[in-house]
Motif scaffolding. Structure first.
Motif, mmCIF file in Angstrom:
data_model
loop_
_atom_site.group_PDB
_atom_site.id
_atom_site.type_symbol
_atom_site.label_atom_id
_atom_site.label_comp_id
_atom_site.label_asym_id
_atom_site.label_seq_id
_atom_site.Cartn_x
_atom_site.Cartn_y
_atom_site.Cartn_z
ATOM 1 N N ARG A 19 -37.114 -4.575 -25.850
ATOM 2 C CA ARG A 19 -38.178 -3.630 -26.215
ATOM 3 C C ARG A 19 -38.984 -4.132 -27.409
ATOM 4 O O ARG A 19 -40.197 -3.982 -27.462
ATOM 5 C CB ARG A 19 -37.573 -2.259 -26.560
ATOM 6 C CG ARG A 19 -37.014 -1.503 -25.389
ATOM 7 C CD ARG A 19 -36.351 -0.206 -25.815
ATOM 8 N NE ARG A 19 -37.182 0.692 -26.591
ATOM 9 C CZ ARG A 19 -38.131 1.488 -26.095
ATOM 10 N NH1 ARG A 19 -38.384 1.473 -24.809
ATOM 11 N NH2 ARG A 19 -38.823 2.283 -26.879
ATOM 12 N N VAL A 20 -38.298 -4.705 -28.385
ATOM 13 C CA VAL A 20 -38.932 -5.029 -29.658
ATOM 14 C C VAL A 20 -39.723 -6.336 -29.610
ATOM 15 O O VAL A 20 -40.871 -6.393 -30.084
ATOM 16 C CB VAL A 20 -37.873 -5.074 -30.785
ATOM 17 C CG1 VAL A 20 -38.476 -5.584 -32.078
ATOM 18 C CG2 VAL A 20 -37.253 -3.695 -30.976
ATOM 19 N N ALA A 23 -43.357 -6.365 -28.240
ATOM 20 C CA ALA A 23 -44.283 -5.675 -29.139
ATOM 21 C C ALA A 23 -44.600 -6.538 -30.355
ATOM 22 O O ALA A 23 -45.748 -6.585 -30.807
ATOM 23 C CB ALA A 23 -43.686 -4.342 -29.587
ATOM 24 N N LEU A 24 -43.588 -7.217 -30.861
ATOM 25 C CA LEU A 24 -43.825 -8.102 -32.013
ATOM 26 C C LEU A 24 -44.756 -9.247 -31.637
ATOM 27 O O LEU A 24 -45.645 -9.616 -32.423
ATOM 28 C CB LEU A 24 -42.496 -8.649 -32.543
ATOM 29 C CG LEU A 24 -41.585 -7.643 -33.235
ATOM 30 C CD1 LEU A 24 -40.261 -8.296 -33.611
ATOM 31 C CD2 LEU A 24 -42.260 -7.044 -34.454
ATOM 32 N N GLN A 26 -47.011 -9.280 -29.149
ATOM 33 C CA GLN A 26 -48.346 -8.788 -28.835
ATOM 34 C C GLN A 26 -49.063 -8.201 -30.047
ATOM 35 O O GLN A 26 -50.233 -8.491 -30.281
ATOM 36 C CB GLN A 26 -48.267 -7.727 -27.735
ATOM 37 C CG GLN A 26 -49.632 -7.167 -27.346
ATOM 38 C CD GLN A 26 -49.536 -6.190 -26.200
ATOM 39 O OE1 GLN A 26 -48.605 -6.243 -25.405
ATOM 40 N NE2 GLN A 26 -50.495 -5.303 -26.112
ATOM 41 N N ASP A 27 -48.360 -7.366 -30.823
ATOM 42 C CA ASP A 27 -49.019 -6.619 -31.895
ATOM 43 C C ASP A 27 -48.615 -7.044 -33.307
ATOM 44 O O ASP A 27 -49.234 -6.618 -34.275
ATOM 45 C CB ASP A 27 -48.716 -5.124 -31.756
ATOM 46 C CG ASP A 27 -49.121 -4.574 -30.401
ATOM 47 O OD1 ASP A 27 -50.143 -5.024 -29.846
ATOM 48 O OD2 ASP A 27 -48.405 -3.684 -29.891
ATOM 49 N N VAL A 29 -46.041 -5.990 -34.769
ATOM 50 C CA VAL A 29 -45.308 -4.867 -35.350
ATOM 51 C C VAL A 29 -44.642 -4.075 -34.222
ATOM 52 O O VAL A 29 -45.138 -4.058 -33.090
ATOM 53 C CB VAL A 29 -46.257 -3.958 -36.177
ATOM 54 C CG1 VAL A 29 -47.270 -3.261 -35.288
ATOM 55 C CG2 VAL A 29 -45.485 -2.967 -37.010
ATOM 56 N N TYR A 30 -43.531 -3.442 -34.540
ATOM 57 C CA TYR A 30 -42.869 -2.558 -33.571
ATOM 58 C C TYR A 30 -42.876 -1.149 -34.149
ATOM 59 O O TYR A 30 -42.488 -0.942 -35.286
ATOM 60 C CB TYR A 30 -41.424 -3.007 -33.307
ATOM 61 C CG TYR A 30 -40.720 -2.095 -32.332
ATOM 62 C CD1 TYR A 30 -40.981 -2.176 -30.975
ATOM 63 C CD2 TYR A 30 -39.817 -1.131 -32.772
ATOM 64 C CE1 TYR A 30 -40.362 -1.319 -30.072
ATOM 65 C CE2 TYR A 30 -39.190 -0.284 -31.882
ATOM 66 C CZ TYR A 30 -39.462 -0.378 -30.537
ATOM 67 O OH TYR A 30 -38.856 0.466 -29.646
ATOM 68 N N ARG A 31 -43.353 -0.206 -33.363
ATOM 69 C CA ARG A 31 -43.413 1.187 -33.794
ATOM 70 C C ARG A 31 -42.238 1.940 -33.194
ATOM 71 O O ARG A 31 -42.121 2.018 -31.976
ATOM 72 C CB ARG A 31 -44.734 1.814 -33.393
ATOM 73 C CG ARG A 31 -45.899 1.264 -34.194
ATOM 74 C CD ARG A 31 -47.235 1.693 -33.645
ATOM 75 N NE ARG A 31 -48.414 1.267 -34.355
ATOM 76 C CZ ARG A 31 -48.726 0.053 -34.758
ATOM 77 N NH1 ARG A 31 -47.908 -0.915 -34.594
ATOM 78 N NH2 ARG A 31 -49.857 -0.214 -35.355
ATOM 79 N N HIS A 32 -41.403 2.503 -34.065
ATOM 80 C CA HIS A 32 -40.239 3.272 -33.633
ATOM 81 C C HIS A 32 -40.653 4.691 -33.260
ATOM 82 O O HIS A 32 -41.515 5.284 -33.911
ATOM 83 C CB HIS A 32 -39.202 3.340 -34.754
ATOM 84 C CG HIS A 32 -38.628 2.016 -35.105
ATOM 85 N ND1 HIS A 32 -37.518 1.505 -34.474
ATOM 86 C CD2 HIS A 32 -39.008 1.091 -36.013
ATOM 87 C CE1 HIS A 32 -37.231 0.325 -34.988
ATOM 88 N NE2 HIS A 32 -38.130 0.034 -35.920
ATOM 89 N N THR A 127 -40.818 5.778 -26.879
ATOM 90 C CA THR A 127 -42.028 5.045 -27.218
ATOM 91 C C THR A 127 -43.045 6.042 -27.767
ATOM 92 O O THR A 127 -43.289 7.072 -27.128
ATOM 93 C CB THR A 127 -42.613 4.337 -25.971
ATOM 94 O OG1 THR A 127 -41.624 3.448 -25.439
ATOM 95 C CG2 THR A 127 -43.869 3.564 -26.305
#
Length: 159
Positions: A19-20, A23-24, A26-27, A29-32, A127
């Motif tokens: 999951r993480v 996101a890292l 692509q962005d 950062v990972y939003r919890h 998410t």
């Protein structure tokens, strides 16, 4: 400096890595996922004070963050002190269990028997922006299912 291993290690479940990492990448950062509440595992010792059945299980909502996802969905935190002492504040003042809060018994159809179940579900499945159903047992004994849109955990949480 001894060159020996101190025996400290950790493992990250692959379900979290899957999951993480995207996101890292692509962005950056990972939003919890964030519910906007504080709570604890319901225990039989609280049954009389809260009015729930002794055999009930779930995550008891102590407080909801004003304007947070739980608040907007209508989840309720405790509002009236009981005689059950939970802890002492940093200033040494007693902190009592408050009655009137919801007991979360399921999230998106997955049973919640303790607070950790809720936290694990959020980490593995939640998410920000997703709508989820939260099943609660209300202080008046009624069961309710509330629709909640998960938020992104703020960098600093204040109540």
């Amino acid at each position: 400096s001894s060159g020996s291993n101190s025996g400290i290690g950790f493992a990250i479940p692959i379900s979290i890595v899957e999951r993480v990492i995207p996101a890292l990448i692509q962005d950056g950062v990972y939003r919890h996922a964030y519910l906007g509440l504080t709570g604890g595992t319901y225990t039989r010792a609280w049954a009389e004070a809260l009015g729930f059945p002794e055999d009930a299980q779930g995550a008891y909502v102590h407080d909801v963050v004003s304007g947070g996802p739980a608040d907007e969905a209508g989840l309720q935190g405790g509002s009236q002190d009981t005689d059950v002492l939970l802890s002492l504040s940093l200033q040494g003042q007693p902190v009592y269990l408050q009655q009137g809060g919801d007991l979360i018994t399921a999230i998106d159809g997955q049973p919640v028997t303790k607070m950790e179940d809720l936290l694990v579900w959020l980490a593995e499945n939640g998410t920000p922006g997703d709508a989820v159903d939260v099943t609660v047992l209300r202080a008046n004994g009624e069961e309710a299912t509330l629709s909640l849109t998960l938020g992104a955990r703020p960098a600093r949480i204040s109540s």
